[in-house]
Design a protein around this motif. Structure first.
Motif, short mmCIF file in Angstrom:
data_model
loop_
_atom_site.label_atom_id
_atom_site.label_comp_id
_atom_site.label_asym_id
_atom_site.label_seq_id
_atom_site.Cartn_x
_atom_site.Cartn_y
_atom_site.Cartn_z
N UNK A 96 0.86 -1.18 0.00
CA UNK A 96 0.00 0.00 0.00
C UNK A 96 0.89 1.23 0.00
N UNK A 97 0.82 2.05 -1.05
CA UNK A 97 1.72 3.17 -1.22
C UNK A 97 1.27 4.44 -0.52
N UNK A 98 2.03 5.50 -0.74
CA UNK A 98 1.72 6.81 -0.16
C UNK A 98 0.53 7.44 -0.89
N UNK A 99 -0.34 8.11 -0.17
CA UNK A 99 -1.51 8.72 -0.82
C UNK A 99 -1.13 9.93 -1.67
N UNK A 100 -1.84 10.10 -2.76
CA UNK A 100 -1.71 11.29 -3.60
C UNK A 100 -2.84 12.24 -3.21
N UNK A 101 -2.49 13.38 -2.61
CA UNK A 101 -3.50 14.34 -2.17
C UNK A 101 -4.10 15.04 -3.36
N UNK A 102 -5.43 15.12 -3.37
CA UNK A 102 -6.16 15.69 -4.50
C UNK A 102 -7.16 16.71 -3.98
N UNK A 103 -7.20 17.91 -4.57
CA UNK A 103 -8.20 18.90 -4.15
C UNK A 103 -9.59 18.54 -4.69
N UNK A 104 -10.59 19.19 -4.17
CA UNK A 104 -11.95 18.94 -4.64
C UNK A 104 -12.28 19.83 -5.82
N UNK A 105 -12.85 19.22 -6.84
CA UNK A 105 -13.29 19.94 -8.03
C UNK A 105 -14.56 19.26 -8.52
N UNK A 106 -15.69 19.91 -8.33
CA UNK A 106 -16.97 19.26 -8.56
C UNK A 106 -17.19 18.85 -10.01
N UNK A 107 -16.63 19.62 -10.93
CA UNK A 107 -16.81 19.30 -12.35
C UNK A 107 -15.45 19.33 -13.06
N UNK A 108 -14.59 18.33 -12.80
CA UNK A 108 -13.23 18.36 -13.35
C UNK A 108 -13.22 18.15 -14.86
N UNK A 109 -12.38 18.91 -15.51
CA UNK A 109 -12.17 18.75 -16.95
C UNK A 109 -11.04 17.75 -17.19
N UNK A 110 -10.86 17.35 -18.43
CA UNK A 110 -9.78 16.43 -18.76
C UNK A 110 -8.42 17.02 -18.40
N UNK A 111 -8.28 18.34 -18.60
CA UNK A 111 -7.02 19.00 -18.28
C UNK A 111 -6.74 18.99 -16.78
N UNK A 112 -7.78 18.97 -15.98
CA UNK A 112 -7.60 18.93 -14.53
C UNK A 112 -7.39 17.50 -14.03
N UNK A 113 -7.93 16.53 -14.75
CA UNK A 113 -7.78 15.13 -14.35
C UNK A 113 -6.38 14.61 -14.67
N UNK A 114 -5.85 14.95 -15.83
CA UNK A 114 -4.59 14.36 -16.32
C UNK A 114 -3.42 14.51 -15.36
#
Length: 319
Positions: free
Chosen positions: A282-300
């Motif tokens: 089990x690796x280290x977590x990747x912290x991710x901010x909240x974005x209710x409607x993420x675009x492809x550019x925000x997901x990548x």
């Protein structure tokens, strides 16, 4: 004598898991249909009637999780004795504070996902004592089959439908975790011993889910998962591979030709896994901010960070 008895108990449990995984769903469906034409037709009607009031339970965090059938000592045998590898070894590399929600990406799928099943659906590796209590996600279609669905829900499994994932991660109490086998059925077609073929680069739905809820991505890899069974892999231009992909699109799973061994012979075509240890890291977590409607550019970018975090697990367990 005691060791032999424990080996037989482990062998029985391995075969029970394989039998349930492969046959019970189809068997329960056919049995329910066949009872309709017998004097026991009322039992079949009752089973089907039960589906309606209970239909949404798998998409609302599952049900009966408190029972957790497979976590009971009567189901899981003692810690493994040679020559079996029914239980993985769990390696924890980072703390996961309970003030966040988590999405575990479990790799690889393997043939039957033994690493994922043992770690997250049983107490064999004491996962729930070290990490937030997980909900393992599986095919929604499995919850449409009488009896089979009840078994899966008793283990805490939930539907992979978006409403199910959103329901779990939207609960007011933090510290929730869901486990997704990202590669899915397609990855099982490449479960070859000694190889680490993942279906991941274009599977970004789980990253989008994490962004919507502001959860954290946690990479998980079960080294040895692909080594416990032998598997016939067909060329991508063969009619056999075409048949596998058609079945996968229709039913959600890919039929594989695989075999294990018996307790006495390594050449028997049975369901007992080969004696290869499974080490789940089990690796280290990747912290991710909240974005209710993420675009492809925000997901990548976060999907790329996750793939890098998964790659770093190589240093924890040498391939």
């Amino acid at each position: 004598m005691e060791t032999l008895q424990k080996q037989w108990l482990e062998a029985v449990c391995a075969h029970v898991h394989g039998f349930i995984f492969l046959f019970v769903g189809l068997f329960s469906f056919l049995l329910d249909l066949s009872l309709l034409s017998t004097p026991l037709w009322s039992l079949s009607v009752l089973c089907l009637a039960w589906l309606f009031p209970d239909w949404d339970k798998p998409r609302q965090g599952g049900c009966w999780k408190g029972a957790h059938v497979v976590s009971h000592g009567s189901w899981v045998p003692p810690r493994p004795f040679p020559p079996l590898s029914l239980y993985p070894k769990l390696v924890k590399t980072a703390e996961l504070p309970p003030d966040r929600n988590y999405v575990f990406g479990s790799h690889p799928h393997g043939i039957m996902g033994i690493g994922t099943f043992c770690n997250f659906s049983t107490k064999s590796t004491s996962f729930s004592q070290q990490f937030p209590g997980p909900s393992v996600i599986t095919l929604d279609g499995l919850f449409h089959l009488p009896v089979y669905r009840d078994y899966f829900m008793s283990t805490g499994l939930c539907s992979v439908k978006h409403q199910s994932l959103d329901f779990i991660l939207s609960q007011p109490q933090l510290g929730k975790a869901i486990v997704i086998v990202v590669g899915g059925a397609q990855e099982s077609l490449y479960a070859l011993p000694g190889e680490h073929h993942l279906i991941l680069k274009n599977h970004k739905g789980f990253t989008r889910l994490v962004l919507r809820h502001g959860a954290s991505l946690v990479p998980v890899y079960s080294f040895g998962e692909n080594d416990i069974y032998r598997h016939k892999v067909f060329a991508t231009d063969s009619w056999q591979y075409l048949w596998q992909t058609i079945i996968k699109k229709l039913l959600g799973f890919a039929p594989c030709i695989f075999w294990g061994r018996s307790l006495f012979s390594a050449n028997s075509w049975v369901l007992l896994p080969f004696p290869v240890p499974i080490t789940t890291v089990v690796g280290h977590p990747v912290l991710v901010p909240q974005c209710l409607h993420p675009t492809n550019e925000e997901v990548d970018p976060y999907h790329t960070l996750y793939m890098k975090a998964l790659e770093q697990l190589r240093s924890t367990r040498k391939l």
